[in-house]
Design a protein around this motif. Structure first.
Motif, PDB file in Angstrom:
ATOM      1  N   SER A  13       0.819  -1.217   0.000  1.00 19.82           N
ATOM      2  CA  SER A  13       0.000   0.000   0.000  1.00 19.82           C
ATOM      3  C   SER A  13       0.849   1.261   0.000  1.00 19.82           C
ATOM      4  CB  SER A  13      -0.942   0.004   1.202  1.00 19.82           C
ATOM      5  OG  SER A  13      -0.207   0.035   2.398  1.00 19.82           O
ATOM      6  N   LEU A  20      -1.028   2.171  -9.362  1.00 19.69           N
ATOM      7  CA  LEU A  20      -2.262   1.897 -10.104  1.00 19.69           C
ATOM      8  C   LEU A  20      -2.907   3.179 -10.626  1.00 19.69           C
ATOM      9  CD1 LEU A  20      -4.167  -0.341 -11.040  1.00 19.69           C
ATOM     10  CD2 LEU A  20      -5.407  -0.049  -8.904  1.00 19.69           C
ATOM     11  N   PRO A  21      -3.168   4.186  -9.776  1.00 16.79           N
ATOM     12  CA  PRO A  21      -3.733   5.416 -10.355  1.00 16.79           C
ATOM     13  C   PRO A  21      -2.761   6.135 -11.281  1.00 16.79           C
ATOM     14  CG  PRO A  21      -3.442   5.669  -7.983  1.00 16.79           C
ATOM     15  CD  PRO A  21      -3.147   4.246  -8.322  1.00 16.79           C
ATOM     16  N   LEU A  65     -10.800   7.849 -13.978  1.00 21.83           N
ATOM     17  CA  LEU A  65     -10.690   6.590 -13.245  1.00 21.83           C
ATOM     18  C   LEU A  65      -9.507   6.617 -12.292  1.00 21.83           C
ATOM     19  CD1 LEU A  65     -11.847   3.745 -12.886  1.00 21.83           C
ATOM     20  CD2 LEU A  65     -10.320   3.002 -14.719  1.00 21.83           C
ATOM     21  N   SER A  66      -8.420   7.242 -12.707  1.00 22.64           N
ATOM     22  CA  SER A  66      -7.271   7.353 -11.800  1.00 22.64           C
ATOM     23  C   SER A  66      -7.609   8.223 -10.593  1.00 22.64           C
ATOM     24  CB  SER A  66      -6.046   7.897 -12.538  1.00 22.64           C
ATOM     25  OG  SER A  66      -6.206   9.265 -12.842  1.00 22.64           O
ATOM     26  N   VAL A  68     -10.636   8.421  -9.192  1.00 28.54           N
ATOM     27  CA  VAL A  68     -11.475   7.585  -8.332  1.00 28.54           C
ATOM     28  C   VAL A  68     -10.611   6.624  -7.526  1.00 28.54           C
ATOM     29  CG1 VAL A  68     -13.231   5.773  -8.333  1.00 28.54           C
ATOM     30  CG2 VAL A  68     -13.509   7.764  -9.789  1.00 28.54           C
ATOM     31  N   ILE A  69      -9.645   5.998  -8.161  1.00 31.47           N
ATOM     32  CA  ILE A  69      -8.780   5.042  -7.467  1.00 31.47           C
ATOM     33  C   ILE A  69      -7.895   5.763  -6.458  1.00 31.47           C
ATOM     34  CG2 ILE A  69      -6.916   3.380  -7.789  1.00 31.47           C
ATOM     35  CD1 ILE A  69      -8.189   2.729 -10.514  1.00 31.47           C
ATOM     36  N   ALA A  70      -7.394   6.930  -6.817  1.00 25.71           N
ATOM     37  CA  ALA A  70      -6.531   7.681  -5.899  1.00 25.71           C
ATOM     38  C   ALA A  70      -7.295   8.163  -4.674  1.00 25.71           C
ATOM     39  CB  ALA A  70      -5.905   8.868  -6.620  1.00 25.71           C
ATOM     40  N   PHE A  72      -9.123   6.563  -2.729  1.00 23.59           N
ATOM     41  CA  PHE A  72      -9.056   5.589  -1.644  1.00 23.59           C
ATOM     42  C   PHE A  72      -7.819   5.765  -0.781  1.00 23.59           C
ATOM     43  CE2 PHE A  72     -11.777   3.386  -4.766  1.00 23.59           C
ATOM     44  CZ  PHE A  72     -12.907   3.296  -3.982  1.00 23.59           C
ATOM     45  N   GLU A  79     -10.594  13.405  -0.318  1.00 26.77           N
ATOM     46  CA  GLU A  79     -11.135  12.124  -0.752  1.00 26.77           C
ATOM     47  C   GLU A  79     -12.475  12.313  -1.457  1.00 26.77           C
ATOM     48  OE1 GLU A  79     -12.446   7.856   1.215  1.00 26.77           O
ATOM     49  OE2 GLU A  79     -12.362   9.643   2.459  1.00 26.77           O
ATOM     50  N   PHE A  83     -13.056  11.511  -5.384  1.00 26.78           N
ATOM     51  CA  PHE A  83     -13.997  10.445  -5.721  1.00 26.78           C
ATOM     52  C   PHE A  83     -15.153  10.960  -6.572  1.00 26.78           C
ATOM     53  CE2 PHE A  83     -17.747   7.854  -4.943  1.00 26.78           C
ATOM     54  CZ  PHE A  83     -17.269   6.606  -5.314  1.00 26.78           C
ATOM     55  N   CYS A  90     -15.888   9.960 -15.199  1.00 25.52           N
ATOM     56  CA  CYS A  90     -16.055   8.631 -15.792  1.00 25.52           C
ATOM     57  C   CYS A  90     -17.444   8.460 -16.392  1.00 25.52           C
ATOM     58  CB  CYS A  90     -15.827   7.549 -14.734  1.00 25.52           C
ATOM     59  SG  CYS A  90     -14.128   7.262 -14.280  1.00 25.52           S
TER      60      CYS A  90
END
Length: 109
Positions: A13, A20-21, A65-66, A68-70, A72, A79, A83, A90
């Motif tokens: 983590s 990923l993002p 999308l990046s 949204v993932i970021a 988290f 946040e 989000f 998206c």
């Protein structure tokens, strides 16, 4: 009950989680810079190439999308902004591009 000490985040983590993002954002930026999105569905040899403006909606989708993932990885107002802003991007990109695909307005190369 005493407060539990905060655990240190794991290696995954802490170091690999941001990849990923960043990867999705990188794909979105690459599509913006190259101006085309190439999709190869399976091993059939078929290739679908989207040209602008349709590739720009694909880039908007990946960048959103990046976000949204970021989201988290953050807490508080940042946040929520990441989000909901990413989710709105998206959904808008999917709605516009899906409508263009269904109406036959998409530009293929």
């Amino acid at each position: 009950m005493p407060d539990q000490p905060a655990e240190n985040p794991s290696f995954i983590s802490r170091c690999l989680g941001p990849l990923l993002p960043l990867g999705f954002a990188g794909v979105g930026v690459w599509i913006l810079m190259s101006g085309r999105y190439v999709y190869r569905p399976g091993r059939s040899g078929g290739v679908l190439v989207l040209l602008p403006p349709d590739s720009l909606f694909a880039a908007l989708f990946f960048i959103s999308l990046s976000c949204v993932i970021a989201a988290f990885g953050f807490s508080g107002p940042r946040e929520r902004w990441l989000f909901w802003g990413g989710l709105a991007g998206c959904v808008c990109a999917l709605l516009v591009e899906g409508t263009r695909q269904l109406l036959g307005l998409a530009v293929y190369g």
